[in-house]
Design a protein around this motif. Structure first.
Motif, mmCIF file in Angstrom:
data_model
loop_
_atom_site.group_PDB
_atom_site.id
_atom_site.type_symbol
_atom_site.label_atom_id
_atom_site.label_comp_id
_atom_site.label_asym_id
_atom_site.label_seq_id
_atom_site.Cartn_x
_atom_site.Cartn_y
_atom_site.Cartn_z
ATOM 1 N N TYR A 224 -19.515 6.700 -1.170
ATOM 2 C CA TYR A 224 -18.498 6.979 -2.030
ATOM 3 C C TYR A 224 -18.253 7.814 -3.038
ATOM 4 N N HIS B 209 -4.019 5.766 -6.498
ATOM 5 C CA HIS B 209 -4.062 6.009 -5.410
ATOM 6 C C HIS B 209 -2.662 5.955 -4.418
ATOM 7 N N CYS C 193 -10.927 7.694 1.728
ATOM 8 C CA CYS C 193 -12.196 7.156 0.996
ATOM 9 C C CYS C 193 -13.106 6.565 1.885
ATOM 10 N N HIS C 194 -12.554 6.006 3.025
ATOM 11 C CA HIS C 194 -13.337 5.109 3.901
ATOM 12 C C HIS C 194 -13.816 5.744 5.043
ATOM 13 N N VAL D 186 -10.463 1.605 -8.689
ATOM 14 C CA VAL D 186 -9.957 2.055 -7.194
ATOM 15 C C VAL D 186 -9.224 0.940 -6.842
ATOM 16 N N HIS D 187 -9.391 -0.418 -6.573
ATOM 17 C CA HIS D 187 -8.972 -1.378 -6.369
ATOM 18 C C HIS D 187 -9.227 -2.597 -7.002
ATOM 19 N N TYR E 157 -6.790 -5.960 -1.228
ATOM 20 C CA TYR E 157 -7.141 -4.714 -1.275
ATOM 21 C C TYR E 157 -5.994 -3.874 -1.180
ATOM 22 N N TYR E 158 -5.065 -4.070 -0.174
ATOM 23 C CA TYR E 158 -3.758 -3.401 0.032
ATOM 24 C C TYR E 158 -2.869 -3.693 -1.414
ATOM 25 N N HIS F 177 -7.288 -7.319 4.734
ATOM 26 C CA HIS F 177 -7.559 -6.738 3.560
ATOM 27 C C HIS F 177 -6.317 -6.860 2.704
ATOM 28 N N GLY G 235 -4.473 7.035 1.253
ATOM 29 C CA GLY G 235 -4.690 5.554 1.517
ATOM 30 C C GLY G 235 -6.414 5.405 1.590
ATOM 31 N N CYS G 236 -6.548 4.182 2.286
ATOM 32 C CA CYS G 236 -7.886 3.790 2.337
ATOM 33 C C CYS G 236 -8.764 4.592 3.132
ATOM 34 N N ARG H 12 -24.544 -6.581 3.362
ATOM 35 C CA ARG H 12 -24.589 -5.259 3.602
ATOM 36 C C ARG H 12 -24.801 -4.384 2.451
ATOM 37 N N LYS I 39 -20.509 -9.235 2.694
ATOM 38 C CA LYS I 39 -20.464 -8.021 1.738
ATOM 39 C C LYS I 39 -21.976 -7.926 1.183
ATOM 40 N N TYR J 288 -18.219 8.772 -11.696
ATOM 41 C CA TYR J 288 -17.801 7.982 -10.609
ATOM 42 C C TYR J 288 -18.160 6.522 -11.066
#
Ligand code: HEC
Ligand code: HEC
Ligand code: HEC
Length: 304
Positions: A203, A90, A169-170, A237-238, A81-82, A78, A165-166, A259, A256, A230
């Motif tokens: 989320y 964040h 939230c995840h 967020v990213h 994303y990072y 990812h 960090g990720c 999903r 994705k 939200y």
């Protein structure tokens, strides 16, 4: 002669007593061989995981969940994303706890702008990853029972557990288990599969672990900018769009869209939001029955 034999056998016996026979060690090794359950085998078959790779993955999945840090999500899975997170609000939440940062905002909520809050338990809970939980952030001065320094190492060029960090939230209690699912399935997993191993998809709910939580000093009543919408906020967020390149093009999430059509259990019945307080000894304690994961029973706690 007889004496020598006696002495020798005495030495031999004590050696065996101290070091074991080796036969035992072999037996132990054999015992440790991982036997997959039928469900686990079916899961790996579905993902077409090579037999050799199954034992290691399943070991990670069976262990208790723990926080592993954002860096573990970077590097080959990812990266965009990072990078986007690193440059997002964040990715810089630790700095806010230092003296002199955001003086005006701190004064408004009667915090001391010249105080160092980087070891203050209350603040660490919402400004770092997994504080007071397995694998989570440990502030400067943390020591093991034997007195060894266990503080989390901080590298300013690579934000990790010292930020939100990720996993905040995840994940429900850290990403160690579902990381193994993601890697094994090469991204070809369903929401239910990672949820089973501690990923959360609720989320909008998860933000309230910190935003508008009753323990945050930065409540909407204090200033309009702390109101939480939200749909607007999630866009910040990213922001990955700018971070795709030739080098990471292979990390596009092929599944994705598929999903997105699935509805995870955590979306149907969002998880509990932790209540916590600082006890008489100055330690952060979670209020019983408010944790989203019950590590003893290995069950998830949903909102009623
Ligand atoms: C319950 C979670 C929570 C706790 C506890 C908490 N914070 Fe925060 N903090 C937040 C959130 C959420 C924001 C972002 C609010 C927003 O922008 O809407 C924030 C923002 C901040 C900001 C930036 C505010 C601004 O307007 O620029 C500072 C500084 C800060 N926190 C310091 C602290 C300090 C120091 C402590 C401990 C005394 C602390 N926080 C405790 C959740 C928390
Ligand atoms: C502040 C909370 C937060 C943090 C921190 C965070 N994410 Fe996310 N992430 C989200 C939200 C919210 C979404 C869904 C956005 C949407 O619906 O458009 C998301 C979506 C994703 C997705 C797409 C998932 C899918 O299959 O739909 C990936 C991958 C992801 N994040 C990875 C990461 C990584 C890696 C990090 C750390 C470097 C990270 N996130 C940090 C909140 C967060
Ligand atoms: C573990 C605590 C925590 C969680 C969970 C969390 N946040 Fe935050 N968030 C913070 C803190 C602390 C800040 C303050 C950063 C700053 O002001 O620099 C912040 C700031 C933000 C900001 C920047 C505000 C601004 O305009 O400057 C956005 C946007 C945001 N959060 C969105 C989200 C969303 C969306 C979620 C849920 C998917 C979420 N956050 C979950 C702690 C958290």
């Amino acid at each position: 002669m007889g004496r020598i034999v006696k002495v020798l056998s005495l030495v031999l016996v004590s050696l065996v007593l101290v070091f074991g026979t080796g036969i035992e060690a072999d037996a132990k090794k054999k015992k440790k061989k991982v036997v997959l359950t039928a469900e686990e085998t079916a899961m790996f078959d579905k993902w077409e995981v090579k037999p050799k790779k199954r034992a290691k993955a399943v070991k990670d999945m069976r262990k208790k969940p723990k926080f592993v840090g954002a860096i573990k999500c970077n590097g080959s899975c990812h990266d965009p994303y990072y990078q986007a997170w690193q440059n997002s609000p964040h990715g810089g939440t630790y700095k806010l706890l230092k003296p002199g940062e955001r003086k005006e905002a701190k004064l408004r909520v009667k915090l001391d702008p010249e105080k160092d809050y980087t070891t203050t338990p209350l603040c660490l809970r919402c400004h770092t990853t997994g504080y007071r939980q397995k694998g989570g952030f440990k502030p400067a001065g943390s020591k093991s029972k034997k007195g060894k320094d266990t503080a989390t190492k901080i590298d300013p060029t690579e934000p990790n557990k010292e930020q939100v960090g990720c996993e905040m939230c995840h994940s429900v209690a850290g990403g160690s288990q579902f990381r193994a699912v993601m890697k094994s399935s090469k991204g070809n997993f369903t929401k239910a599969e990672t949820e089973h191993y501690g990923q959360r998809w609720d989320y909008a709910n998860v933000c309230t672990r910190c935003h508008t939580h009753k323990n945050t000093p930065f409540k909407p009543e204090v200033h309009d900018k702390y109101k939480f919408n939200y749909e607007e906020r999630k866009l910040k967020v990213h922001k990955i769009a700018d971070y795709w390149s030739e080098d990471n093009a292979d990390q596009k999430l092929e599944k994705k869209d598929e999903r997105a059509k699935q509805v995870g259990q955590t979306e149907k019945t969002p998880l509990l939001i932790e209540d916590f307080k600082i006890n008489d000894k100055g330690k952060l304690k979670f209020k019983k029955g408010t944790k989203p994961y019950n590590s003893k029973k290995k069950t998830y706690n949903y909102k009623k």
